[in-house]
Design a protein around this motif. Structure first.
Motif, PDB file in Angstrom:
ATOM      1  N   TRP A   1       8.980  19.669 -28.777  1.00  0.00           N
ATOM      2  CA  TRP A   1       8.278  18.869 -27.764  1.00  0.00           C
ATOM      3  C   TRP A   1       8.394  19.537 -26.395  1.00  0.00           C
ATOM      4  O   TRP A   1       9.471  19.994 -26.002  1.00  0.00           O
ATOM      5  CB  TRP A   1       8.869  17.471 -27.702  1.00  0.00           C
ATOM      6  CG  TRP A   1       8.127  16.534 -26.800  1.00  0.00           C
ATOM      7  CD1 TRP A   1       6.916  15.953 -27.024  1.00  0.00           C
ATOM      8  CD2 TRP A   1       8.566  16.063 -25.514  1.00  0.00           C
ATOM      9  NE1 TRP A   1       6.580  15.145 -25.961  1.00  0.00           N
ATOM     10  CE2 TRP A   1       7.562  15.203 -25.026  1.00  0.00           C
ATOM     11  CE3 TRP A   1       9.704  16.288 -24.746  1.00  0.00           C
ATOM     12  CZ2 TRP A   1       7.671  14.554 -23.802  1.00  0.00           C
ATOM     13  CZ3 TRP A   1       9.809  15.652 -23.522  1.00  0.00           C
ATOM     14  CH2 TRP A   1       8.805  14.795 -23.055  1.00  0.00           C
ATOM     15  N   LYS A   2       7.278  19.619 -25.693  1.00  0.00           N
ATOM     16  CA  LYS A   2       7.236  20.240 -24.367  1.00  0.00           C
ATOM     17  C   LYS A   2       7.100  19.164 -23.293  1.00  0.00           C
ATOM     18  O   LYS A   2       6.353  18.195 -23.464  1.00  0.00           O
ATOM     19  CB  LYS A   2       6.060  21.217 -24.259  1.00  0.00           C
ATOM     20  CG  LYS A   2       6.061  22.320 -25.313  1.00  0.00           C
ATOM     21  CD  LYS A   2       7.288  23.199 -25.234  1.00  0.00           C
ATOM     22  CE  LYS A   2       7.238  24.303 -26.278  1.00  0.00           C
ATOM     23  NZ  LYS A   2       8.489  25.089 -26.293  1.00  0.00           N
TER      24      LYS A   2
ATOM     25  N   GLY B   1       4.377   8.429 -16.258  1.00  0.00           N
ATOM     26  CA  GLY B   1       4.123   9.469 -15.263  1.00  0.00           C
ATOM     27  C   GLY B   1       3.508   8.907 -13.996  1.00  0.00           C
ATOM     28  O   GLY B   1       3.916   9.249 -12.877  1.00  0.00           O
TER      29      GLY B   1
ATOM     30  N   ARG C   1       7.002  18.159 -14.504  1.00  0.00           N
ATOM     31  CA  ARG C   1       7.633  19.473 -14.355  1.00  0.00           C
ATOM     32  C   ARG C   1       8.087  19.800 -12.932  1.00  0.00           C
ATOM     33  O   ARG C   1       8.916  20.673 -12.730  1.00  0.00           O
ATOM     34  CB  ARG C   1       6.687  20.568 -14.877  1.00  0.00           C
ATOM     35  CG  ARG C   1       6.528  20.490 -16.391  1.00  0.00           C
ATOM     36  CD  ARG C   1       5.577  21.533 -16.921  1.00  0.00           C
ATOM     37  NE  ARG C   1       5.297  21.307 -18.337  1.00  0.00           N
ATOM     38  CZ  ARG C   1       4.354  21.938 -19.021  1.00  0.00           C
ATOM     39  NH1 ARG C   1       3.599  22.841 -18.424  1.00  0.00           N
ATOM     40  NH2 ARG C   1       4.165  21.669 -20.302  1.00  0.00           N
TER      41      ARG C   1
ATOM     42  N   GLU D   1       4.435  14.201 -32.743  1.00  0.00           N
ATOM     43  CA  GLU D   1       5.062  15.130 -31.797  1.00  0.00           C
ATOM     44  C   GLU D   1       6.411  14.625 -31.294  1.00  0.00           C
ATOM     45  O   GLU D   1       7.230  15.395 -30.779  1.00  0.00           O
ATOM     46  CB  GLU D   1       4.133  15.386 -30.606  1.00  0.00           C
ATOM     47  CG  GLU D   1       3.852  14.135 -29.783  1.00  0.00           C
ATOM     48  CD  GLU D   1       2.933  14.407 -28.608  1.00  0.00           C
ATOM     49  OE1 GLU D   1       3.287  15.256 -27.772  1.00  0.00           O
ATOM     50  OE2 GLU D   1       1.861  13.777 -28.549  1.00  0.00           O
ATOM     51  N   TYR D   2       6.685  13.328 -31.438  1.00  0.00           N
ATOM     52  CA  TYR D   2       7.938  12.757 -30.958  1.00  0.00           C
ATOM     53  C   TYR D   2       8.981  12.607 -32.065  1.00  0.00           C
ATOM     54  O   TYR D   2       9.879  11.779 -31.977  1.00  0.00           O
ATOM     55  CB  TYR D   2       7.675  11.410 -30.285  1.00  0.00           C
ATOM     56  CG  TYR D   2       6.909  11.552 -28.995  1.00  0.00           C
ATOM     57  CD1 TYR D   2       7.545  11.935 -27.821  1.00  0.00           C
ATOM     58  CD2 TYR D   2       5.532  11.332 -28.951  1.00  0.00           C
ATOM     59  CE1 TYR D   2       6.840  12.092 -26.638  1.00  0.00           C
ATOM     60  CE2 TYR D   2       4.822  11.490 -27.774  1.00  0.00           C
ATOM     61  CZ  TYR D   2       5.480  11.865 -26.614  1.00  0.00           C
ATOM     62  OH  TYR D   2       4.791  12.022 -25.453  1.00  0.00           O
TER      63      TYR D   2
ATOM     64  N   ILE E   1       3.068   7.372 -22.079  1.00  0.00           N
ATOM     65  CA  ILE E   1       3.659   8.491 -21.345  1.00  0.00           C
ATOM     66  C   ILE E   1       2.893   8.714 -20.044  1.00  0.00           C
ATOM     67  O   ILE E   1       3.464   9.086 -19.018  1.00  0.00           O
ATOM     68  CB  ILE E   1       3.702   9.781 -22.203  1.00  0.00           C
ATOM     69  CG1 ILE E   1       4.785  10.745 -21.678  1.00  0.00           C
ATOM     70  CG2 ILE E   1       2.360  10.468 -22.257  1.00  0.00           C
ATOM     71  CD1 ILE E   1       6.185  10.290 -21.972  1.00  0.00           C
ATOM     72  N   LYS E   2       1.588   8.435 -20.070  1.00  0.00           N
ATOM     73  CA  LYS E   2       0.777   8.518 -18.851  1.00  0.00           C
ATOM     74  C   LYS E   2       1.178   7.418 -17.874  1.00  0.00           C
ATOM     75  O   LYS E   2       1.286   7.649 -16.663  1.00  0.00           O
ATOM     76  CB  LYS E   2      -0.708   8.388 -19.205  1.00  0.00           C
ATOM     77  CG  LYS E   2      -1.631   8.428 -17.998  1.00  0.00           C
ATOM     78  CD  LYS E   2      -3.084   8.239 -18.419  1.00  0.00           C
ATOM     79  CE  LYS E   2      -4.009   8.176 -17.206  1.00  0.00           C
ATOM     80  NZ  LYS E   2      -5.410   7.916 -17.595  1.00  0.00           N
TER      81      LYS E   2
ATOM     82  N   PRO F   1       5.709  17.171 -20.427  1.00  0.00           N
ATOM     83  CA  PRO F   1       4.356  17.053 -19.860  1.00  0.00           C
ATOM     84  C   PRO F   1       4.290  17.581 -18.431  1.00  0.00           C
ATOM     85  O   PRO F   1       5.278  17.520 -17.687  1.00  0.00           O
ATOM     86  CB  PRO F   1       4.090  15.533 -19.892  1.00  0.00           C
ATOM     87  CG  PRO F   1       4.982  15.021 -20.966  1.00  0.00           C
ATOM     88  CD  PRO F   1       6.220  15.882 -20.915  1.00  0.00           C
ATOM     89  N   THR F   2       3.138  18.109 -18.063  1.00  0.00           N
ATOM     90  CA  THR F   2       2.954  18.725 -16.737  1.00  0.00           C
ATOM     91  C   THR F   2       3.347  17.795 -15.597  1.00  0.00           C
ATOM     92  O   THR F   2       3.940  18.235 -14.603  1.00  0.00           O
ATOM     93  CB  THR F   2       1.487  19.148 -16.560  1.00  0.00           C
ATOM     94  OG1 THR F   2       1.094  19.967 -17.658  1.00  0.00           O
ATOM     95  CG2 THR F   2       1.292  19.922 -15.273  1.00  0.00           C
TER      96      THR F   2
ATOM     97  N   LYS G   1      14.721  16.075 -20.395  1.00  0.00           N
ATOM     98  CA  LYS G   1      13.778  16.156 -21.516  1.00  0.00           C
ATOM     99  C   LYS G   1      14.064  15.063 -22.536  1.00  0.00           C
ATOM    100  O   LYS G   1      13.138  14.419 -23.050  1.00  0.00           O
ATOM    101  CB  LYS G   1      13.876  17.535 -22.169  1.00  0.00           C
ATOM    102  CG  LYS G   1      12.958  17.717 -23.375  1.00  0.00           C
ATOM    103  CD  LYS G   1      13.132  19.095 -24.008  1.00  0.00           C
ATOM    104  CE  LYS G   1      12.324  19.200 -25.304  1.00  0.00           C
ATOM    105  NZ  LYS G   1      12.503  20.518 -25.955  1.00  0.00           N
TER     106      LYS G   1
END
Length: 224
Positions: A157-158, A95, A164, A150-151, A91-92, A160-161, A135
């Motif tokens: 699930w929120k 991003g 956003r 979490e997935y 996920i990083k 990630p910053t 999302k």
């Protein structure tokens, strides 16, 4: 002023991976199947690594050549994924890739620009006005590549910053013209994935209905 090139960046990344230079030399000699003296000349910068050697070593030391190329001043290019990222980093990685792509596109947009994309899945760019759809696209990535607990619950699930402020950042990009070449299976495949997540009880019927309405609105905008 000294020009930084890929070999310099690669050497720096290599030295950051090893505490001692001797260990690095031994490992490179072993991986490339060359003499230690030849490995020493490469590690010392006296001889440049070939592209083939960089590829072999990058895989061994988990070095991203894409990221290194982004650090070279004056280079504007679009990276590609050559493999699946490590689970804990995926996920990083996504991003970072999106951030780097936006920086590249912002630089390109300083000049009159026409852009084109060939797509086999719904791009994040198209989802910025559809919160639940955006999302879902990012959650899906985490579910497939990370598979952490979490997935397995979409509602909990929120976002990630790092994702956003995508809407504001993408709106800053101004192209004269953009064209897209679409795989005709993009929307049917996405629908199949949503159905799969429902069958796994990962997503609720109410969430599916929200995504359905957003997807319908998105397709309407595209047709117009």
């Amino acid at each position: 002023m000294k020009t930084t090139d890929l070999n310099d960046e690669f050497l720096l990344a290599l030295h950051n991976r090893a505490e001692r230079k001797s260990d690095l030399i031994n490992k490179i000699a072993e991986v490339l199947k060359i003499e230690k003296e030849a490995a020493y000349r490469r590690v010392s910068g006296k001889v440049s690594f070939s592209i083939r050697e960089m590829g072999i070593i990058a895989k061994t030391f988990s070095i991203s050549l894409d990221d290194l190329l982004y650090n070279i001043p004056g280079h504007l290019w679009m990276p590609v994924f050559l493999g699946s990222p490590a689970k804990q980093d995926s996920i990083k990685v996504l991003g970072n890739w999106i951030n780097n792509t936006l920086l590249l596109m912002r630089e390109i947009c300083k000049h009159p620009t026409e852009a084109g994309l060939v797509l086999d899945s719904l791009p994040i760019l198209f989802c910025i006005n559809s919160p639940q759809l955006l999302k879902f696209m990012l959650f899906k990535w985490g579910h497939y590549f990370i598979s952490a607990e979490e997935y397995f619950k979409f509602s909990e699930w929120k976002l990630p910053t790092v994702f956003r402020d995508l809407k504001e950042r993408i709106k800053e990009l101004k192209f004269n013209r953009i064209f897209y070449i679409w795989d005709p299976c993009i929307i049917p495949d996405l629908v199949s994935e949503i159905i799969y997540f429902r069958q796994m009880n990962i997503i609720t019927p109410e969430e599916i209905e929200t995504i359905r309405l957003e997807l319908k609105e998105l397709i309407g905008r595209m047709e117009r």
